[in-house]
Design a protein around this motif. Structure first.
Motif, PDB file in Angstrom:
ATOM      1  N   CYS A  59      -2.430  54.670  44.626  1.00 30.99           N
ATOM      2  CA  CYS A  59      -2.015  55.628  45.652  1.00 30.99           C
ATOM      3  C   CYS A  59      -0.583  55.367  46.109  1.00 30.99           C
ATOM      4  O   CYS A  59       0.080  56.265  46.612  1.00 30.99           O
ATOM      5  N   ALA A  60      -0.090  54.133  45.909  1.00 31.67           N
ATOM      6  CA  ALA A  60       1.281  53.807  46.297  1.00 31.67           C
ATOM      7  C   ALA A  60       1.755  52.583  45.524  1.00 31.67           C
ATOM      8  O   ALA A  60       0.958  51.739  45.128  1.00 31.67           O
ATOM      9  N   ALA A  61       3.057  52.529  45.314  1.00 32.89           N
ATOM     10  CA  ALA A  61       3.681  51.353  44.699  1.00 32.89           C
ATOM     11  C   ALA A  61       5.016  51.117  45.382  1.00 32.89           C
ATOM     12  O   ALA A  61       5.797  52.049  45.559  1.00 32.89           O
ATOM     13  N   ILE A  62       5.269  49.888  45.774  1.00 32.04           N
ATOM     14  CA  ILE A  62       6.530  49.524  46.409  1.00 32.04           C
ATOM     15  C   ILE A  62       7.369  48.772  45.395  1.00 32.04           C
ATOM     16  O   ILE A  62       6.926  47.774  44.823  1.00 32.04           O
ATOM     17  N   ASP A  63       8.565  49.267  45.170  1.00 28.44           N
ATOM     18  CA  ASP A  63       9.486  48.704  44.192  1.00 28.44           C
ATOM     19  C   ASP A  63      10.562  47.921  44.948  1.00 28.44           C
ATOM     20  O   ASP A  63      11.360  48.488  45.663  1.00 28.44           O
ATOM     21  N   ALA A  64      10.564  46.594  44.804  1.00 30.49           N
ATOM     22  CA  ALA A  64      11.561  45.754  45.449  1.00 30.49           C
ATOM     23  C   ALA A  64      12.448  45.124  44.381  1.00 30.49           C
ATOM     24  O   ALA A  64      11.981  44.314  43.589  1.00 30.49           O
ATOM     25  N   SER A  65      13.698  45.513  44.324  1.00 30.42           N
ATOM     26  CA  SER A  65      14.678  44.944  43.387  1.00 30.42           C
ATOM     27  C   SER A  65      14.343  45.185  41.922  1.00 30.42           C
ATOM     28  O   SER A  65      14.524  44.308  41.085  1.00 30.42           O
ATOM     29  N   CYS A  66      13.859  46.366  41.610  1.00 30.63           N
ATOM     30  CA  CYS A  66      13.510  46.672  40.222  1.00 30.63           C
ATOM     31  C   CYS A  66      14.724  46.612  39.306  1.00 30.63           C
ATOM     32  O   CYS A  66      14.621  46.202  38.168  1.00 30.63           O
ATOM     33  N   GLY A  67      15.876  46.983  39.799  1.00 35.32           N
ATOM     34  CA  GLY A  67      17.074  46.987  38.968  1.00 35.32           C
ATOM     35  C   GLY A  67      17.733  45.630  38.818  1.00 35.32           C
ATOM     36  O   GLY A  67      18.795  45.514  38.226  1.00 35.32           O
ATOM     37  N   ALA A  68      17.118  44.587  39.327  1.00 36.36           N
ATOM     38  CA  ALA A  68      17.742  43.264  39.306  1.00 36.36           C
ATOM     39  C   ALA A  68      18.051  42.787  37.891  1.00 36.36           C
ATOM     40  O   ALA A  68      18.983  42.026  37.690  1.00 36.36           O
ATOM     41  N   GLU A  69      17.263  43.229  36.905  1.00 40.25           N
ATOM     42  CA  GLU A  69      17.506  42.812  35.530  1.00 40.25           C
ATOM     43  C   GLU A  69      18.832  43.345  34.992  1.00 40.25           C
ATOM     44  O   GLU A  69      19.383  42.802  34.053  1.00 40.25           O
ATOM     45  N   SER A  70      19.349  44.414  35.589  1.00 41.76           N
ATOM     46  CA  SER A  70      20.586  45.008  35.086  1.00 41.76           C
ATOM     47  C   SER A  70      21.777  44.788  36.006  1.00 41.76           C
ATOM     48  O   SER A  70      22.845  45.336  35.767  1.00 41.76           O
ATOM     49  N   TRP A  71      21.637  44.002  37.062  1.00 43.69           N
ATOM     50  CA  TRP A  71      22.737  43.804  37.996  1.00 43.69           C
ATOM     51  C   TRP A  71      23.943  43.166  37.344  1.00 43.69           C
ATOM     52  O   TRP A  71      25.074  43.436  37.737  1.00 43.69           O
ATOM     53  N   THR A 125       0.081  48.789  45.322  1.00 37.17           N
ATOM     54  CA  THR A 125       0.642  47.545  44.795  1.00 37.17           C
ATOM     55  C   THR A 125       2.108  47.421  45.187  1.00 37.17           C
ATOM     56  O   THR A 125       2.733  48.398  45.598  1.00 37.17           O
ATOM     57  N   THR A 126       2.623  46.232  45.047  1.00 41.17           N
ATOM     58  CA  THR A 126       4.037  45.982  45.290  1.00 41.17           C
ATOM     59  C   THR A 126       4.524  44.961  44.281  1.00 41.17           C
ATOM     60  O   THR A 126       3.731  44.192  43.732  1.00 41.17           O
ATOM     61  N   GLY A 127       5.799  44.985  43.994  1.00 45.85           N
ATOM     62  CA  GLY A 127       6.343  44.027  43.055  1.00 45.85           C
ATOM     63  C   GLY A 127       7.824  43.801  43.298  1.00 45.85           C
ATOM     64  O   GLY A 127       8.509  44.636  43.879  1.00 45.85           O
ATOM     65  N   ASN A 128       8.286  42.660  42.842  1.00 38.75           N
ATOM     66  CA  ASN A 128       9.682  42.281  42.986  1.00 38.75           C
ATOM     67  C   ASN A 128      10.237  41.945  41.610  1.00 38.75           C
ATOM     68  O   ASN A 128       9.571  41.259  40.826  1.00 38.75           O
ATOM     69  N   SER A 129      11.430  42.425  41.283  1.00 34.88           N
ATOM     70  CA  SER A 129      12.074  42.192  40.001  1.00 34.88           C
ATOM     71  C   SER A 129      11.210  42.761  38.881  1.00 34.88           C
ATOM     72  O   SER A 129      10.878  43.932  38.905  1.00 34.88           O
ATOM     73  N   PHE A 130      10.817  41.948  37.902  1.00 32.19           N
ATOM     74  CA  PHE A 130       9.997  42.480  36.804  1.00 32.19           C
ATOM     75  C   PHE A 130       8.637  42.959  37.303  1.00 32.19           C
ATOM     76  O   PHE A 130       8.066  43.909  36.760  1.00 32.19           O
ATOM     77  N   GLY A 131       8.105  42.327  38.332  1.00 31.45           N
ATOM     78  CA  GLY A 131       6.848  42.775  38.927  1.00 31.45           C
ATOM     79  C   GLY A 131       6.956  44.175  39.501  1.00 31.45           C
ATOM     80  O   GLY A 131       5.977  44.925  39.531  1.00 31.45           O
TER      81      GLY A 131
END
Length: 51
Positions: free
Chosen positions: A35-47, A15-21
């Motif tokens: 088997c894998a997860a792609i984290d795109a901009s997970c910390g955006a909520e705290s920027w 899976t993959t997700g952006n921000s809260f996803g």
């Protein structure tokens, strides 16, 4: 849910997700065994609090 279909190999789900996803993608990888997860901009909520 696709993972319940007989033709789906559950050990090959990624899976993959952006921000809260991205947060949800990481939780899914930890708790559902993706088997894998792609984290795109997970910390955006705290920027706004970052220096």
């Amino acid at each position: 849910m696709p993972a319940r279909q007989p033709f789906v190999q559950t050990s090959w789900i990624a899976t993959t997700g952006n921000s809260f996803g991205a947060v949800e993608a990481l939780f899914g990888a930890q708790h559902l065994g993706y088997c894998a997860a792609i984290d795109a901009s997970c910390g955006a909520e705290s920027w706004a609090q970052a220096p």
